[in-house]
Scaffold this active site. Structure first.
Site, PDB file in Angstrom:
ATOM      1  CG  ASP A   1      15.654 -11.629  -2.764  1.00 38.80           C
ATOM      2  OD1 ASP A   1      15.428 -12.740  -2.562  1.00 38.80           O
ATOM      3  OD2 ASP A   1      16.550 -11.367  -3.424  1.00 38.80           O
TER       4      ASP A   1
ATOM      5  NE  ARG B   1      21.727 -33.789 -11.466  1.00 40.24           N
ATOM      6  CZ  ARG B   1      21.486 -34.931 -12.286  1.00 40.24           C
ATOM      7  NH1 ARG B   1      20.302 -35.198 -12.606  1.00 40.24           N
ATOM      8  NH2 ARG B   1      22.396 -35.343 -12.963  1.00 40.24           N
TER       9      ARG B   1
ATOM     10  CD  GLU C   1      18.109 -16.890  -4.705  1.00 35.99           C
ATOM     11  OE1 GLU C   1      19.074 -17.496  -5.538  1.00 35.99           O
ATOM     12  OE2 GLU C   1      17.563 -16.324  -5.337  1.00 35.99           O
ATOM     13  CD  GLU C   2      16.145 -13.599  -7.673  1.00 39.67           C
ATOM     14  OE1 GLU C   2      17.290 -13.710  -8.354  1.00 39.67           O
ATOM     15  OE2 GLU C   2      15.404 -14.062  -7.789  1.00 39.67           O
TER      16      GLU C   2
ATOM     17  CG  HIS D   1      14.702 -14.282 -12.788  1.00 37.61           C
ATOM     18  ND1 HIS D   1      15.690 -13.695 -12.516  1.00 37.61           N
ATOM     19  CD2 HIS D   1      14.234 -15.099 -11.730  1.00 37.61           C
ATOM     20  CE1 HIS D   1      16.001 -14.248 -11.274  1.00 37.61           C
ATOM     21  NE2 HIS D   1      15.263 -15.171 -10.932  1.00 37.61           N
TER      22      HIS D   1
END
Length: 442
Positions: free
Chosen positions: A103, A214, A169-170, A403
């Site tokens: 998306d 990480r 996902e957003e 973004h």
């Protein structure tokens, strides 16, 4: 004598397996390089034709058509617009899932490139410009290339690959469900049952050619909060006759910030409380009766998360009460911590170092951004890493953040992305070779 013969046979078998793996990896490198221009073309097409969350109709059609052309079993309409491809290898082994999100965002592009987006869409009832301002177009193209490489060596694969092309996902539009949470709910990790999941995110702040990772908490849990304040309406010239929710809200905003600065153990775990919206009033000379305040909470530890939730309710309620107002606080858990399984991460980092060069793989700090890849990691061991997408020589401060209208990705990292995803799959399968594939989903 039998022991010597057996030992020799084992050594020969190990050598042959190593030679076969080395040959496969050489093949991967060649194919990834050969696919680069194709992947760049796909990415530019997706970038020029972005689609918002739960509206990825044409994107998913293109993905499904490509997977079918490779002979991969395809499922569509998963979690509304998601696509899942299943590639069964020629040999028994584990099930590896690879994920890409599809998306775009309600952002108007400002980057001067030939394939800049001029698309429009609708977001929560409002007309908006649409842009791939977070790199999801790159993720889709890289995974399509990865699928092509793995499909070309199907008979040599020691297990099954599940390609997850995920919508939203957003975050799904208001009133809708979507994203990784819905995909998990609809059984994307079952039938066959997934043993491990890998995902990448391109980074505009990391140089091309590098990988960052990480173990444990990598990206934050994301929660949304709403605070509704009820005061008493009055003329703006006579505030003593009312209860001002705007002044009260101002005090609450400042009070919420002290939760992080005075209650959170910041040396152990970062946390953020951000008020992003305040809506109240219709005229400059009227003190309104109600005010609505919305925002987000980011945490990397569940105990800190619980503490912040409790303190926010306490702070908002008590400040409102001191002003004679009433505060109604609601908090919604949106996305858990993106948690890289420590054991899986330790085993797979050598793979990342092998494809990128040890000098180009870095341990990174935790990020307060959120990623719904976390929903997969709640169910199966997962590794989520960051692929460099900033032009070499650019300082992090010189690149636009995700973004934003100026977000830009250097496409020079796509080959490394394909090599990383493919080799993670091959190495995980090699480590777990012979494992029976669970087709029951139990």
């Amino acid at each position: 004598m039998k022991k010597i013969v057996l030992s020799g046979a084992l050594l020969l078998g190990a050598f042959m397996s190593f030679a076969q793996t080395a040959a496969l990896k050489a093949k991967v490198a060649q194919k990834a390089q050969a696919l680069e221009s194709k992947v760049v073309t796909w990415r530019r097409d997706f970038h020029q034709n972005p689609e918002l969350s739960n509206r990825e109709f044409k994107t998913s059609e293109k993905v499904a058509a490509h997977l079918r052309s490779l002979g991969i079993e395809v499922q569509t309409g998963v979690a509304k617009t998601g696509v899942v491809g299943i590639l069964k290898g020629g040999k028994p082994g584990p099930v590896v899932a690879l994920r890409a999100d599809m998306d775009a965002l309600p952002v108007k592009e400002r980057v001067d490139i030939p394939f800049a987006s001029k698309a429009m869409g609708e977001y929560n009832g409002q007309p908006v410009s649409v842009m791939h301002a977070c790199g999801h177009d790159s993720h889709v193209a890289i995974l399509m290339g990865t699928a092509e490489i793995l499909a070309s060596m199907k008979s040599e694969l020691k297990g099954t690959v599940k390609f997850i092309f995920q919508p939203a996902e957003e975050g799904a539009p208001e009133g809708e469900e979507g994203g990784a949470g819905l995909m998990v709910k609809e059984g994307v990790l079952e039938n066959p049952k997934v043993d491990a999941v890998f995902g990448l995110h391109i980074s505009a702040q990391a140089p091309v050619g590098t990988i960052r990772y990480r173990p444990k908490g990598t990206m934050a849990a994301s929660d949304w909060f709403k605070i509704k304040l009820k005061g008493k309406q009055a003329h703006g010239a006579t505030p003593w006759q009312g209860i001002d929710p705007i002044v009260t809200a101002s005090q609450i905003v400042m009070g919420l910030q002290t939760i992080v600065s005075r209650n959170a153990p910041l040396t152990e775990s970062a946390a953020v409380v951000t008020v992003g919206q305040i809506n109240a009033g219709v005229r400059s000379n009227i003190i309104p009766e109600e005010l609505n305040m919305n925002g987000t909470i980011r945490t990397l530890d569940t105990q800190v998360q619980d503490m912040i939730h409790a303190r926010m309710k306490q702070v908002a309620t008590n400040i409102a009460e001191s002003a004679g107002a009433i505060a109604e606080v609601s908090i919604t858990k949106m996305c858990p911590v993106t948690f890289n399984d420590p054991s899986l991460t330790e085993k797979m980092v050598p793979t990342l170092e092998a494809v990128a060069g040890k000098e180009n793989v870095f341990l990174t700090s935790a990020a307060t951004g959120a990623e719904d890849f976390a929903f997969y990691q709640e169910k199966v061991p997962g590794l989520f890493f960051f692929l460099g997408g900033a032009p070499k020589g650019k300082k992090e401060s010189e690149t636009a953040s995700h973004h934003t209208p100026d977000f830009y990705i250097d496409e020079g990292g796509f080959v490394l992305g394909m090599k990383a995803m493919t080799n993670l799959t091959l190495d995980y399968m090699e480590m777990n070779a012979g494992k029976a594939i669970n087709t029951t989903g139990k």
